[in-house]
Design an enzyme around this catalytic site. Structure first.
Site, PDB file in Angstrom:
ATOM      1  N   GLU A  43       0.891  -0.919  -0.079  1.00 56.34           N
ATOM      2  CA  GLU A  43      -0.077   0.150   0.149  1.00 56.34           C
ATOM      3  C   GLU A  43       0.884   1.368  -0.142  1.00 56.34           C
ATOM      4  O   GLU A  43       0.528   2.071  -0.606  1.00 56.34           O
ATOM      5  CB  GLU A  43      -0.837   0.127   1.231  1.00 56.34           C
ATOM      6  CG  GLU A  43      -1.920  -1.194   1.410  1.00 56.34           C
ATOM      7  CD  GLU A  43      -1.539  -2.352   1.997  1.00 56.34           C
ATOM      8  OE1 GLU A  43      -0.340  -2.629   1.972  1.00 56.34           O
ATOM      9  OE2 GLU A  43      -2.451  -2.971   2.268  1.00 56.34           O
TER      10      GLU A  43
ATOM     11  N   GLU B 211      -3.979  -6.953  17.166  1.00 55.77           N
ATOM     12  CA  GLU B 211      -2.687  -7.415  16.310  1.00 55.77           C
ATOM     13  C   GLU B 211      -1.873  -8.005  17.312  1.00 55.77           C
ATOM     14  O   GLU B 211      -0.901  -8.978  16.952  1.00 55.77           O
ATOM     15  CB  GLU B 211      -1.993  -6.413  15.408  1.00 55.77           C
ATOM     16  CG  GLU B 211      -1.218  -6.734  14.292  1.00 55.77           C
ATOM     17  CD  GLU B 211      -0.450  -5.820  13.447  1.00 55.77           C
ATOM     18  OE1 GLU B 211       0.449  -5.038  13.955  1.00 55.77           O
ATOM     19  OE2 GLU B 211      -1.150  -5.870  12.325  1.00 55.77           O
TER      20      GLU B 211
ATOM     21  N   HIS C 220     -26.765   6.685  19.687  1.00 61.30           N
ATOM     22  CA  HIS C 220     -27.669   6.787  18.850  1.00 61.30           C
ATOM     23  C   HIS C 220     -27.397   5.738  17.642  1.00 61.30           C
ATOM     24  O   HIS C 220     -28.083   5.810  16.532  1.00 61.30           O
ATOM     25  CB  HIS C 220     -27.768   8.365  18.222  1.00 61.30           C
ATOM     26  CG  HIS C 220     -28.170   9.186  19.299  1.00 61.30           C
ATOM     27  ND1 HIS C 220     -29.466   9.338  19.443  1.00 61.30           N
ATOM     28  CD2 HIS C 220     -27.485   9.679  20.299  1.00 61.30           C
ATOM     29  CE1 HIS C 220     -29.598  10.126  20.636  1.00 61.30           C
ATOM     30  NE2 HIS C 220     -28.229  10.608  20.758  1.00 61.30           N
TER      31      HIS C 220
ATOM     32  N   LYS D 299      -1.339 -10.927   2.555  1.00 61.70           N
ATOM     33  CA  LYS D 299      -0.564  -9.801   1.790  1.00 61.70           C
ATOM     34  C   LYS D 299       0.062 -10.697   0.565  1.00 61.70           C
ATOM     35  O   LYS D 299       0.284 -10.483  -0.566  1.00 61.70           O
ATOM     36  CB  LYS D 299       0.745  -9.324   2.616  1.00 61.70           C
ATOM     37  CG  LYS D 299       0.511  -8.493   3.705  1.00 61.70           C
ATOM     38  CD  LYS D 299       1.860  -8.039   4.314  1.00 61.70           C
ATOM     39  CE  LYS D 299       1.506  -7.310   5.427  1.00 61.70           C
ATOM     40  NZ  LYS D 299       2.935  -6.911   6.124  1.00 61.70           N
TER      41      LYS D 299
END
Ligand code: F6P
Length: 545
Positions: free
Chosen positions: A212, A352, A383, A511
């Site tokens: 990424e 993790e 809410h 991955k």
């Protein structure tokens, strides 16, 4: 190592839990009106009120007995002294060295780490002051107005969480943007808002190999070259990583590189140069105050007796809720909008770390480990999902966090937030009994038949365990203390469960598969995997252009 369930202390807790499960918090408060005095601690300007946890003094004594027999005190000492407690990666766990404001020597393999830690902080300060003071400028000589942090997981979540939490302390001349996701949306949105000549990218990646981050960073570099020419990235890119070779390959100039170390886990790295973007946004003084707050919590964790030790108490209450009361998740509910990314940050830290199913020696656990952690700021959360917490069947424990003094200039509104926070904690603890519902409805002159029909729907069972963490005001020191509090809570639980809180092998498989699938998503016709054929065919049909 014996599994924790084999210890006498665990078995004593199991026995004790049989007696405790049927007892309602209403009964516990009726028996002990002074529960607040007994079950709250004030340390480092944090008030930890756990009077609404389903515990007695015996529960706490048994839990601390379990902590002792699991060697918690010596495990804490082992972590702080740099023993290689991350046994699957043969690494020490020394994020505490990064915020060791006492500067006492911390030696690893014969080297005092504080020299490097202090040098790194000094370099960060020079860089941050240089950017803020206009001495470090872009390729056209203009000062920077926008910082874009490119990173993911531990190289993003803490930066977002801390700069949102401390928005009141931001440098007004600098805007920080954070780009993490692979899908390109964040990057394209940010690139539309910023001016190339005034934008500094900070590529933040411990490994400098994360798909990424590298994908976003390469695109950002192309964009910079397109706008400012081939030489510009050297002035517009800084990087934080342990991987010098990859920084070489990315042509990051030496003066813009910041190092970190393999003894800092990604999700514990906000205290390292990963915090560069935090410091660029808030200033180095504020960043160092965060370090100070965290260091104070470290000292507390390292030295306070277990009975007073906030991370230990929090951790052991979590064990009680998870393993003995069957709570599947922990909802974190900050009553301060500034903390809106805290649950996301804690998700990585907790899940993790303690999302493990084997003990340190590789044997499969026979008990539950890390719970699901989730949350949203109150009162928004009230809410949306509070209905389920009040009357649903899910087993969820709760952490409320709230400052007394407002993070905005509207103190009266924070007073209302506090009223909501306390009101909810009371409702979760005590619920609403049949008699109360009946009395309410009778006062409205409702016919008896209708009252009887509505009672089951209007009952609030209560007895849902919660803690409240109250503090005077949300500032950098307090934030540092809070983060370190949760870090050490997670560590405490990992010691009890006998698991490694510092590796993350579980994220590797996905991955790897994404890497192998990238080419076939580009060219679905090349797919040979029958289990993916239908999906990829649809991608091919629907992809425009
Ligand atoms: O998601 C797994 C992980 O390894 C996290 O532990 C880490 O914080 C994140 O990826 C980012 O890693 P890096 O900083 O090396 O890019």
């Amino acid at each position: 190592m014996t599994q924790v369930t084999g210890t006498q202390e665990w078995q004593a807790l199991e026995k004790h839990a049989v007696g405790m499960r049927p007892i309602h918090l209403r009964d516990l408060f009726a028996q002990q009106a002074d529960r607040f005095a007994r079950f709250s601690r004030r340390e480092l300007n944090l008030l930890f009120d756990f009077s609404r946890q389903r515990v007695t003094e015996q529960t706490i004594a048994l839990l601390l007995g379990l902590a002792r027999v699991r060697g918690l005190e010596s495990r804490i000492a082992a972590m702080f002294s740099g023993e290689k407690i991350n046994v699957t990666e043969h690494r020490a766990v020394l994020h505490t060295a990064l915020r060791n404001r006492s500067n006492r020597a911390i030696t690893l393999d014969g080297v005092d780490l504080m020299t490097e830690v202090n040098a790194s902080l000094e370099r960060m300060r020079t860089f941050v002051d240089g950017v803020h003071g206009g001495r470090i400028v872009g390729a056209t000589g203009r000062t920077f107005t926008d910082i874009v942090n490119i990173g993911i997981g531990g190289s993003d979540l803490g930066i977002v969480m801390a700069t949102e939490a401390l928005a009141n302390y931001r440098n007004q001349n600098i805007r920080l943007h954070c780009v993490s996701n692979i899908d390109g949306v964040q990057l394209s949105d940010v690139l539309q808002q910023v001016e190339p000549a005034r934008t500094l990218f900070v590529v933040c990646s411990k490994t400098f190999s994360t798909l990424e981050t590298l994908t976003n960073a390469k695109l950002a570099r192309e964009w910079t070259v397109d706008h400012l020419g081939a030489g510009a990235p050297a002035r517009h890119f800084a990087a934080v990583s342990t991987n010098a070779k990859a920084m070489d390959a990315f042509l990051i100039p030496p003066q813009n590189r910041f190092t970190m170390w393999d003894w800092v886990g990604g999700r514990y790295s906000i205290w390292s140069a990963v915090g560069l973007s935090v410091a660029l946004s808030l200033g180095m003084d504020q960043f160092e105050l965060m370090l100070t707050g965290a260091h104070e919590m470290d000292e507390h964790f390292r030295t306070a007796p277990l009975e007073k030790n906030l991370p230990v108490l929090m951790g052991m209450l979590g064990v009680w809720n998870r393993n003995f009361l069957g709570m599947d998740s922990l909802a974190v509910l900050p009553y301060d909008q500034r903390l809106h990314r805290l649950p996301a940050y804690l998700q990585q830290l907790d899940m993790e770390s303690n999302g493990k199913r084997v003990t340190l020696d590789g044997s499969e656990v026979t008990y539950d480990t890390g719970a699901v952690l989730w949350g949203e700021p109150g009162s928004n959360a009230q809410h949306s999902f509070f209905q389920l917490l009040h009357q649903g069947t899910a087993k969820v424990a709760l952490d409320f966090l709230a400052p007394v003094n407002a993070s905005s200039k509207f103190q009266a509104q924070q007073n209302l937030a506090l009223a909501n926070c306390f009101g909810q904690a009371q409702a979760f603890a005590f619920g609403q009994t049949e008699a109360q519902v009946r009395a309410d409805l009778a006062a409205k002159n409702m016919p008896e038949q209708e009252i009887a029909r509505l009672i089951p729907h209007k009952l609030h069972p209560g007895n849902r365990p919660s803690s409240i963490i109250l503090f005077p005001r949300l500032g950098p020191k307090t934030l540092g203390r809070l983060i370190a509090l949760y870090e050490h809570k997670v560590f405490t639980q990992s010691v009890i469960w006998g698991i490694n809180a510092f590796d993350q092998w579980g994220v590797e498989l996905g991955k790897k598969l994404a890497d192998t699938l990238a080419p076939v998503v580009e060219k679905p016709e090349q797919n040979t995997d029958p289990t993916l054929a239908g999906l990829l065919q649809q991608v091919g049909q629907w992809r425009a252009g």
